[in-house]
Scaffold this motif. Structure first.
Motif, PDB file in Angstrom:
ATOM      1  N   GLN A  15      -4.553  -3.146  -5.543  1.00 14.83           N
ATOM      2  CA  GLN A  15      -5.250  -1.989  -4.999  1.00 14.83           C
ATOM      3  C   GLN A  15      -6.729  -1.956  -5.372  1.00 14.83           C
ATOM      4  OE1 GLN A  15      -2.202  -2.082  -6.105  1.00 14.83           O
ATOM      5  NE2 GLN A  15      -0.944  -0.322  -5.539  1.00 14.83           N
ATOM      6  N   LYS A  19      -9.251  -2.843  -1.037  1.00 11.73           N
ATOM      7  CA  LYS A  19     -10.026  -1.871  -0.265  1.00 11.73           C
ATOM      8  C   LYS A  19     -11.280  -2.514   0.297  1.00 11.73           C
ATOM      9  CE  LYS A  19     -12.604   2.457  -0.684  1.00 11.73           C
ATOM     10  NZ  LYS A  19     -12.979   3.593  -1.590  1.00 11.73           N
ATOM     11  N   GLN A  23     -12.005  -3.240   4.299  1.00 13.57           N
ATOM     12  CA  GLN A  23     -13.166  -2.574   4.900  1.00 13.57           C
ATOM     13  C   GLN A  23     -14.169  -3.585   5.434  1.00 13.57           C
ATOM     14  OE1 GLN A  23     -14.437   0.136   1.774  1.00 13.57           O
ATOM     15  NE2 GLN A  23     -13.235   1.808   2.646  1.00 13.57           N
ATOM     16  N   GLU A  47       3.545   0.345  -3.744  1.00 19.51           N
ATOM     17  CA  GLU A  47       2.541   1.411  -3.812  1.00 19.51           C
ATOM     18  C   GLU A  47       1.371   1.160  -2.872  1.00 19.51           C
ATOM     19  OE1 GLU A  47       1.627   1.390  -7.948  1.00 19.51           O
ATOM     20  OE2 GLU A  47       3.339   2.666  -8.494  1.00 19.51           O
ATOM     21  N   GLU A  49       1.289   0.389   0.190  1.00 15.96           N
ATOM     22  CA  GLU A  49       1.459   0.886   1.559  1.00 15.96           C
ATOM     23  C   GLU A  49       0.727   2.216   1.760  1.00 15.96           C
ATOM     24  OE1 GLU A  49       4.989   1.293   4.825  1.00 15.96           O
ATOM     25  OE2 GLU A  49       5.468   1.913   2.777  1.00 15.96           O
ATOM     26  N   ASP A  50       0.988   3.195   0.897  1.00 14.23           N
ATOM     27  CA  ASP A  50       0.311   4.486   1.003  1.00 14.23           C
ATOM     28  C   ASP A  50      -1.181   4.343   0.750  1.00 14.23           C
ATOM     29  OD1 ASP A  50       2.642   5.833   1.627  1.00 14.23           O
ATOM     30  OD2 ASP A  50       3.099   6.314  -0.463  1.00 14.23           O
ATOM     31  N   PHE A  51      -1.542   3.452  -0.174  1.00  9.54           N
ATOM     32  CA  PHE A  51      -2.960   3.235  -0.491  1.00  9.54           C
ATOM     33  C   PHE A  51      -3.714   2.762   0.747  1.00  9.54           C
ATOM     34  CE2 PHE A  51      -6.425   0.434  -1.801  1.00  9.54           C
ATOM     35  CZ  PHE A  51      -7.120   1.242  -2.690  1.00  9.54           C
ATOM     36  N   LYS A  53      -2.803   3.041   3.932  1.00  9.02           N
ATOM     37  CA  LYS A  53      -2.783   4.062   4.978  1.00  9.02           C
ATOM     38  C   LYS A  53      -3.869   5.105   4.769  1.00  9.02           C
ATOM     39  CE  LYS A  53       2.100   3.665   6.314  1.00  9.02           C
ATOM     40  NZ  LYS A  53       3.443   4.301   6.285  1.00  9.02           N
ATOM     41  N   ARG A  54      -4.128   5.438   3.514  1.00 10.55           N
ATOM     42  CA  ARG A  54      -5.156   6.450   3.209  1.00 10.55           C
ATOM     43  C   ARG A  54      -6.566   5.951   3.516  1.00 10.55           C
ATOM     44  NH1 ARG A  54      -1.810   7.439  -1.386  1.00 10.55           N
ATOM     45  NH2 ARG A  54      -3.203   6.203  -2.700  1.00 10.55           N
ATOM     46  N   LEU A  55      -6.736   4.671   3.707  1.00 11.10           N
ATOM     47  CA  LEU A  55      -8.063   4.135   4.034  1.00 11.10           C
ATOM     48  C   LEU A  55      -8.455   4.451   5.480  1.00 11.10           C
ATOM     49  CD1 LEU A  55      -7.881   0.597   2.340  1.00 11.10           C
ATOM     50  CD2 LEU A  55      -8.977   2.658   1.457  1.00 11.10           C
ATOM     51  N   ASN A  56      -7.463   4.777   6.326  1.00 11.42           N
ATOM     52  CA  ASN A  56      -7.714   5.159   7.723  1.00 11.42           C
ATOM     53  C   ASN A  56      -8.562   4.114   8.455  1.00 11.42           C
ATOM     54  OD1 ASN A  56      -6.307   7.678   7.685  1.00 11.42           O
ATOM     55  ND2 ASN A  56      -8.019   8.563   6.536  1.00 11.42           N
TER      56      ASN A  56
END
Length: 285
Positions: A15, A19, A23, A47, A49-51, A53-56
């Motif tokens: 994680q 990111k 990006q 963990e 997966e949610d991380f 998804k929150r990056l949009n």
């Protein structure tokens, strides 16, 4: 929609770095919806997966949980089986794109002779990082070849000695599948030369475009990684009929030469001494 390129990323508690990787892919995506990303997470807990998804992110991302962690090769094989792209781009999560490369990459693979490729890796300050390795059977000439190839990296008589690091290796889906994918008996290190030996197209190229690789191959190497490298090298050499004992002898000579050179240049030989000690200790087991 047809996918031209599949980026396959294997993660393990990644994680903190993925990111910036994702990006940068979005920022420099020059092929739009023709790109897909497959993330295979080898971590015990899913963990990431949610991380992610929150990056949009405006990217086609598929995520797969692989809690058994069979290593780099196994994770990439899982991703490859789900990937739809004509070209596979195996990418480490600790990489960052700094320029558009996808359209260029696809164009280069129109050359029917090209088997696999990689990019020039740099650190965060854009200084050259370790970009390629030398096939284990040519290890005694590793030091000399790397100096030579750094200047003439795509000179045709020399490319047969090198392989791109797995941090950024590009190959056709068709060729990868026909070769039998990565050898899952190799947990870490030497997956790349083993794969290239089995590809029907042998030409290797290092593209003259840059990617940041945060880890790189520094002088600070954990003992566990040295042991993984030693075990995979032994497996690789025996698999293709090369003498592992001869390899160890040549490797020891190379280490001694590097130590002599470093002492002459008043540089530390601590890294070489550490590797030599670990190899000797493990060879007795």
């Amino acid at each position: 929609m047809k996918k031209e390129l599949s980026i396959i990323i294997v993660t393990y508690n990644s994680q903190t770095v993925i990111k910036d990787c994702l990006q940068s892919i979005q920022k420099f995506n020059d092929i739009g919806n023709e790109l897909e990303i497959i993330i295979v997470d080898n971590s015990p807990k899913f963990e990431i997966e949610d991380f992610v998804k929150r990056l949009n992110l405006n990217l086609d991302i598929k995520m797969i949980h692989n809690p058994q962690n069979g290593g780099f090769g196994q994770g990439n094989n899982i991703g490859a089986k789900k990937a739809k792209g004509e070209i596979f781009f195996f990418l480490n999560p600790d990489t960052i794109l700094i320029e558009p490369i996808f359209k260029f990459m696809l164009g280069e693979f129109e050359n029917k002779r090209l088997g696999c490729a990689g990019f020039r890796l740099v650190d965060m300050n854009f200084n050259p990082n370790e970009t390629f390795g030398i096939f284990p059977e040519y290890s005694f000439f590793n030091w000399i070849l790397k100096k030579l190839l750094a200047r003439f990296i795509n000179f045709w008589p020399l490319y047969k000695f090198i392989f791109p690091w797995g941090a950024d290796i590009v190959v056709r889906k068709e060729d990868f599948m026909k070769a039998g994918m990565f050898d899952e008996k190799i947990f870490l290190c030497n997956e790349e030369p083993d794969l290239i030996r089995r590809l029907s197209r042998k030409k290797v190229k290092i593209f003259n475009r840059r990617i940041v690789h945060l880890e790189g191959h520094t002088t600070v190497v954990p003992e566990s990684r040295i042991l993984d490298w030693q075990n995979s090298t032994k497996y690789y050499l025996q698999k293709y009929g090369f003498s592992y004992q001869k390899y160890l002898l040549n490797f020891s000579r190379k280490i001694r030469l590097k130590k002599i050179f470093k002492k002459m240049m008043f540089k530390s030989t601590e890294a070489e001494e550490k590797i030599e000690e670990i190899l000797k200790r493990n060879a007795k087991k």
